[in-house]
Motif scaffolding. Sequence first.
Motif, short mmCIF file in Angstrom:
data_model
loop_
_atom_site.label_atom_id
_atom_site.label_comp_id
_atom_site.label_asym_id
_atom_site.label_seq_id
_atom_site.Cartn_x
_atom_site.Cartn_y
_atom_site.Cartn_z
N ASP A 125 45.78 116.50 -1.57
CA ASP A 125 44.81 114.59 -0.98
C ASP A 125 46.02 114.49 -1.33
OD1 ASP A 125 43.17 112.61 -0.36
OD2 ASP A 125 42.50 112.59 -2.57
N PRO A 126 46.79 114.72 0.17
CA PRO A 126 48.55 113.15 -0.65
C PRO A 126 47.98 111.42 -0.41
CG PRO A 126 48.25 114.96 1.59
CD PRO A 126 47.88 115.25 0.56
N GLN A 127 48.77 110.67 -0.84
CA GLN A 127 48.71 109.23 -0.64
C GLN A 127 49.69 108.84 -0.83
OE1 GLN A 127 45.30 107.61 -1.39
NE2 GLN A 127 44.31 110.05 -1.41
N GLY A 128 49.65 107.54 0.87
CA GLY A 128 50.51 107.07 1.24
C GLY A 128 50.58 105.45 0.59
N ASP A 129 51.89 105.04 -0.39
CA ASP A 129 52.86 103.68 -0.86
C ASP A 129 52.26 102.84 0.09
OD1 ASP A 129 53.55 106.14 -2.47
OD2 ASP A 129 56.26 105.89 -0.94
N TRP A 130 52.23 102.28 -0.75
CA TRP A 130 51.37 100.46 -0.54
C TRP A 130 52.65 100.09 0.05
CZ3 TRP A 130 54.20 96.25 -2.34
CH2 TRP A 130 55.06 96.26 -3.54
N ASP A 131 54.00 100.01 0.02
CA ASP A 131 54.90 99.31 0.38
C ASP A 131 55.29 100.34 1.57
OD1 ASP A 131 56.50 101.96 -0.90
OD2 ASP A 131 57.60 100.55 -2.09
N PHE A 132 55.22 101.21 2.56
CA PHE A 132 55.45 101.88 3.21
C PHE A 132 55.79 101.54 4.19
CE2 PHE A 132 55.56 105.26 6.45
CZ PHE A 132 56.51 106.13 6.30
N GLU A 177 44.50 94.15 6.47
CA GLU A 177 43.77 94.68 7.30
C GLU A 177 44.19 95.46 8.71
OE1 GLU A 177 41.87 90.93 7.77
OE2 GLU A 177 43.46 92.14 6.03
N ASP A 178 45.22 95.00 9.18
CA ASP A 178 45.77 95.41 10.35
C ASP A 178 46.89 97.08 10.43
OD1 ASP A 178 44.86 93.65 11.24
OD2 ASP A 178 46.58 91.67 11.27
N LEU A 179 46.62 97.02 8.95
CA LEU A 179 47.44 98.43 8.61
C LEU A 179 47.23 99.17 7.96
CD1 LEU A 179 50.52 96.72 7.04
CD2 LEU A 179 50.62 97.57 9.50
N SER A 180 47.23 101.06 8.21
CA SER A 180 46.51 101.64 7.30
C SER A 180 47.87 102.40 7.14
CB SER A 180 45.41 102.66 8.51
OG SER A 180 45.02 101.58 8.64
N VAL A 181 47.74 102.85 6.34
CA VAL A 181 48.65 104.34 6.29
C VAL A 181 48.28 105.68 5.65
CG1 VAL A 181 50.76 104.91 4.48
CG2 VAL A 181 49.99 102.80 4.84
N TYR A 182 48.64 106.63 5.92
CA TYR A 182 48.77 107.87 5.97
C TYR A 182 49.50 108.68 5.65
CZ TYR A 182 44.92 106.27 9.86
OH TYR A 182 44.11 105.55 10.25
N ALA A 183 49.02 109.95 5.18
CA ALA A 183 50.57 110.71 4.03
C ALA A 183 49.48 112.64 4.21
CB ALA A 183 50.26 111.00 2.72
N GLY A 184 50.82 113.06 4.93
CA GLY A 184 50.70 114.64 5.32
C GLY A 184 51.99 115.38 4.08
N GLN A 185 51.98 116.42 4.66
CA GLN A 185 53.01 117.34 3.92
C GLN A 185 53.80 118.49 5.02
OE1 GLN A 185 51.01 119.09 -0.06
NE2 GLN A 185 53.15 118.43 -0.35
#
Length: 403
Positions: free
Chosen positions: A287-294, A319-327
């Motif tokens: 469950d990789p998580q993105g960084d709030w400042d990315f 609310e206009d921004l969504s961050v996703y993370a993978g590997q």
Amino acid sequence: MRKILTPERFNQETADAVVIGGGIIGVATAFWLSRAGMSTTLVEMRDGLSTLTTTASIESFRAQFTEPAMAALAKESIDVWENFAQVTGLAGYAIDLHHGGYLFLTTAEEKVADVAATVKAYHQVGVADSEYLGGDEILKRWPWLSPEIKAGAFRAKDGWFSAHEVTQGFARAADHARFYVRTRAVGIETDKQGVCAVLTDRGRINTRVVVNAAGPFAITVGRWVGLDLPIYQMRRQRVFVAPHPKIPHHSPLIMDVDNESYWRPETGGALLGWHDPDEQKSEPMEDPQGDWDFPAFTLEMCSRLSPFWTEVVDDLKQEDLSVYAGQYVHAPDDQPLIGPVTGIPGFYLNCAYWPGVMLSAAAGRWTCDLVTGRMKPADNPLRLSRFEEGLATPPGAFMRGRH
């Protein structure tokens, strides 16, 4: 017939082939094995197919590679994307295909010759429709870009699609395959003949062919048969920006080769990302998580060549921004590992991807052809033994653009 299932327990389950991993790579592999007439079982530990690394991609594709094997996989895969309904036999099936193009750009005068040389290298591996563009021509075509741009490479038929629709389409069209979700592979059994079973938390599946398509967990699956794969994982993030009138909806994918940031249009908004040089190697993550400042860093990086982003930022709300993370998964030469493993009969690789979405269709077919004998191992340039044989090319080619 329902093909995506959650079993209670396996009872004498047997398959010609078992694929471990339900991302787009694994599902494409299962499709081609099924198409070859093999009864195929795919096991995925998560609740659905393509819900880990695949869903965190920006779902793009390009033919602009300088490595011959990568270019071959990309071109074959693009042919599948452009003819997906016909290839799968799903009449009228759509994958939201867009030929928006890929545009690699630099503002550095000293890199102009490198851009020209890279386009020539594209042509040498059969990507003849990649164009070298000078700064004036770039601004003529895309006047909203920075006037500081000196040169670029562009291929109009590159683009993007829905990786979710592709994955589901491959699964629907795989007539001899079953896809088990919420089913975790936990080991592989071998005997004197080679692999003989995949062990899961729901029971044993007897088989003589196992394909390791486990994405970031491929290194774990390899260890079940005593194999230490020469790969590593790195987290990668992307940002979705909600629709905004300042975003050019007919833009190609813009890649800044100077800072490795990129963006492309998406449903009135955009997807953005960049290659963070400070990102460290990481263990496989469920469950990789993105960084709030990315998002702030990414928007700043992308605005260097696309100045309109500074205006968009002024209007953005959280609310206009969504961050996703993978590997991403990397091999020493940044090319995938495909094919049988010497000394472990029946064990095949289809893993080590940073561009897995874009190469998946052809990579699945190559793997199938190696399983069925249509392709000889010696004719496969992406075999694991290439490192021992001294055939691997060093990573770090200019304009690699890791996305």
